[in-house]
Design a protein around this motif. Structure first.
Motif, mmCIF file in Angstrom:
data_model
loop_
_atom_site.group_PDB
_atom_site.id
_atom_site.type_symbol
_atom_site.label_atom_id
_atom_site.label_comp_id
_atom_site.label_asym_id
_atom_site.label_seq_id
_atom_site.Cartn_x
_atom_site.Cartn_y
_atom_site.Cartn_z
ATOM 1 N N GLU A 2 0.837 -1.196 0.000
ATOM 2 C CA GLU A 2 0.000 0.000 0.000
ATOM 3 C C GLU A 2 0.875 1.250 0.000
ATOM 4 O O GLU A 2 1.889 1.320 0.689
ATOM 5 C CB GLU A 2 -0.919 0.010 1.218
ATOM 6 N N TRP A 53 -3.817 6.500 -4.504
ATOM 7 C CA TRP A 53 -3.730 5.524 -3.424
ATOM 8 C C TRP A 53 -3.747 4.144 -4.078
ATOM 9 O O TRP A 53 -4.700 3.799 -4.786
ATOM 10 C CB TRP A 53 -4.876 5.666 -2.433
ATOM 11 N N GLU A 68 -3.347 0.007 -3.680
ATOM 12 C CA GLU A 68 -3.313 -1.244 -2.936
ATOM 13 C C GLU A 68 -3.168 -2.390 -3.928
ATOM 14 O O GLU A 68 -3.162 -2.178 -5.140
ATOM 15 C CB GLU A 68 -4.598 -1.417 -2.115
ATOM 16 N N ARG A 101 -6.126 7.364 1.808
ATOM 17 C CA ARG A 101 -6.357 5.936 1.955
ATOM 18 C C ARG A 101 -7.843 5.605 1.810
ATOM 19 O O ARG A 101 -8.675 6.069 2.584
ATOM 20 C CB ARG A 101 -5.836 5.452 3.311
ATOM 21 N N LYS A 102 -8.166 4.855 0.751
ATOM 22 C CA LYS A 102 -9.507 4.333 0.475
ATOM 23 C C LYS A 102 -10.556 5.405 0.224
ATOM 24 O O LYS A 102 -11.756 5.133 0.279
ATOM 25 C CB LYS A 102 -9.977 3.423 1.630
#
Length: 524
Positions: A349, A377, A379, A440-441
């Motif tokens: 990440e 971002w 992942e 993040r997310k």
């Protein structure tokens, strides 16, 4: 010569040539002496025909050299040779394309961006009546052919190619000096190369000096942030890397090779920062894009195949850019060793951040380069991208994106677009500004609107089977991804077919607020 070149190639390079030639052989029209356009089979493709000639000369099977000579003569027949016109030295995209109309004013006196600012009133309309970039594309192709295969070509054809290149480079330099039609990054790289290569070939000191000065400017601009104006664009990155390969292999001075090496190294560093080996794609945002899928309209997968080798042939699957593959096979790749692991192994990440200065093609010189920030971002199975600072009017700019992959391996894509009601997203529109950010997310976007006509701001979701009934105003349940949606915008309408959903918010000038905001949050 062709066999010796081919014998020096790695297995992956030979695969590229054979794979691309099998595809292009099927498109060749013996009567027209050109390739058919893969998307419009009733038309023929000038640029693609030139690339086909490279493949024919490189393959060197019985009849290939003769066919290449016929094709190259036909490509030269497509050149526009009126020295007073803005399109001097470029090539008709197809023999079916009508010759562009004559200009009505001395275009070289009108200043930067004149082809856009004056348009159809006084100039032949750029892109609609002629493509200025075909000068640079065809000239690069001719340079590759002359460098590698001149000795096997008929002397008369070589003379025609040289005469053609005098016109092409002259027109290209006029374009650059006047800025009448601004050059995007990939065209700048080609322009510098052809001015240098043919300046050396013809002993033209002015061209060589021009190429040197342009290379210094390009290098300085790139080194500011290690980025190009066409930032994160898989279509144009494929061209950039190809042309930097031409600099590396065919430049006639060490200084140009050094500059090209710096740019090529820095470009791969930027690519690695935003690349996800699991999704096998670059994350958004994109300064310019046609597709969200890297393999759909780009040579990027070809370069990664050359790196990763056997077992990754799918990355070199045929698409509309595959005609470039013989040239790519000739120049190969030069990826820094420390970058290679990031292109092969997931890096965990991370938040990727990069600044770049965009090119707004239709704005005045001095007002057409804005400082932008791209964030992503990333992942293992999802990527979010957001761009801020852009004032670009081009619909190819994708300021907010999401890529993801399901446990079953199905890839999906989400992008934020805009269009006039009843229109298409791939147009220039003024009065629409996007400011996007990611963490993040979470992806957030502010949209500022000042248009005379009603505009649709919409999220397009695609990639595989979708059920629009699972999308509400506040929650989107998608295959492999659930999003909470916080919107300050008019009530959305949802349109769908089996593999595409549009969530549409309409701005009505004078009736609805001229600002919208969206926050999309991934629900674990």
């Amino acid at each position: 010569m062709s066999q010796s070149i081919r014998n020096r190639m790695a297995e992956e390079q030979r695969y590229l040539v054979d794979h691309a030639m099998e595809y292009m052989d099927q498109l060749f029209d013996e009567d027209a002496r050109m390739l058919r356009d893969a998307e419009q089979l009733d038309r023929h493709n000038t640029r693609g025909s030139g690339h086909y000639a490279v493949g024919l000369l490189l393959r060197n099977e019985p009849g290939d050299w003769e066919r290449a000579a016929v094709v190259l003569n036909k490509v030269i027949d497509m050149q526009l040779n009126d020295a007073d016109e803005i399109y001097f030295g470029t090539f008709r995209a197809s023999p079916q394309a009508s010759p562009p109309p004559k200009g009505k004013v001395p275009w070289q006196t009108l200043g930067a961006g004149s082809a856009y600012r004056y348009g159809e009133d006084v100039l032949p309309p750029v892109w609609r009546s002629y493509d200025p970039n075909w000068r640079e594309f065809v000239a690069c192709t001719f340079a590759v052919i002359l460098e590698n295969f001149e000795s096997v070509l008929p002397a008369g054809l070589v003379a025609r190619m040289d005469d053609s290149m005098v016109m092409a480079v002259t027109g290209s330099i006029d374009r650059r000096l006047t800025e009448a039609v601004p050059m995007n990054s990939n065209i700048e790289l080609m322009h510098i190369f052809i001015a240098h290569y043919f300046g050396q070939r013809f002993g033209n000191k002015d061209w060589l000096e021009h190429a040197k000065q342009e290379s210094y400017k390009f290098h300085a601009a790139f080194m500011e942030f290690g980025s190009l104006a066409e930032f994160n664009t898989t279509t144009y990155y494929g061209v950039d890397i190809t042309v930097l390969g031409l600099w590396r292999c065919y430049a006639k001075c060490d200084e140009l090779k050094r500059i090209g090496h710096d740019v090529e190294k820095g470009l791969w560093e930027s690519i690695a920062l935003f690349y996800n080996p699991v999704l096998q794609n670059l994350s958004g945002p994109f300064a310019r894009a046609y597709e969200m899928e890297m393999l759909a309209h780009s040579s990027m997968g070809v370069f990664l195949y050359l790196l990763l080798g056997k077992g990754f042939e799918h990355l070199a699957a045929i698409n509309c850019e595959s005609e470039h593959d013989p040239i790519i096979a000739l120049v190969g790749i030069d990826i820094p060793e420390y970058v290679k692991p990031s292109l092969a192994i997931p890096q965990g990440e991370r938040l990727a951040v990069k600044k770049f200065r965009e090119l707004c093609e239709q704005d005045l010189l001095g007002e057409n380069s804005n400082l932008c920030t791209a964030k992503a971002w990333i992942e293992k199975d999802v990527m979010l991208g957001g761009m801020s600072g852009s004032k670009n009017t081009n619909g190819q700019m994708h300021p907010a994106t999401i890529h993801w992959i399901t446990k079953e391996g199905q890839k999906y894509y989400l992008r934020l677009l805009r269009r006039e009601v009843g229109g298409h997203w791939n147009t220039h529109e003024r009065g629409i500004i996007f400011e996007a950010d990611v963490k993040r997310k979470q992806l957030s976007v502010e949209v500022y609107l000042d248009t005379a006509a009603p505009v649709e701001i919409y999220f397009e979701i695609s990639g595989g089977p979708l059920d629009a009934q699972l999308l509400s105003q506040e929650h989107w349940s998608l295959p492999g991804l659930a999003l909470a949606v916080d919107s300050q915008a008019p009530l959305a309408s949802i349109h769908s077919n089996e593999e595409l959903v549009e969530v549409i918010y309409i701005y009505q000038p004078g009736e609805t607020p001229n600002r919208m905001s969206f926050t999309l949050t991934i629900i674990d």
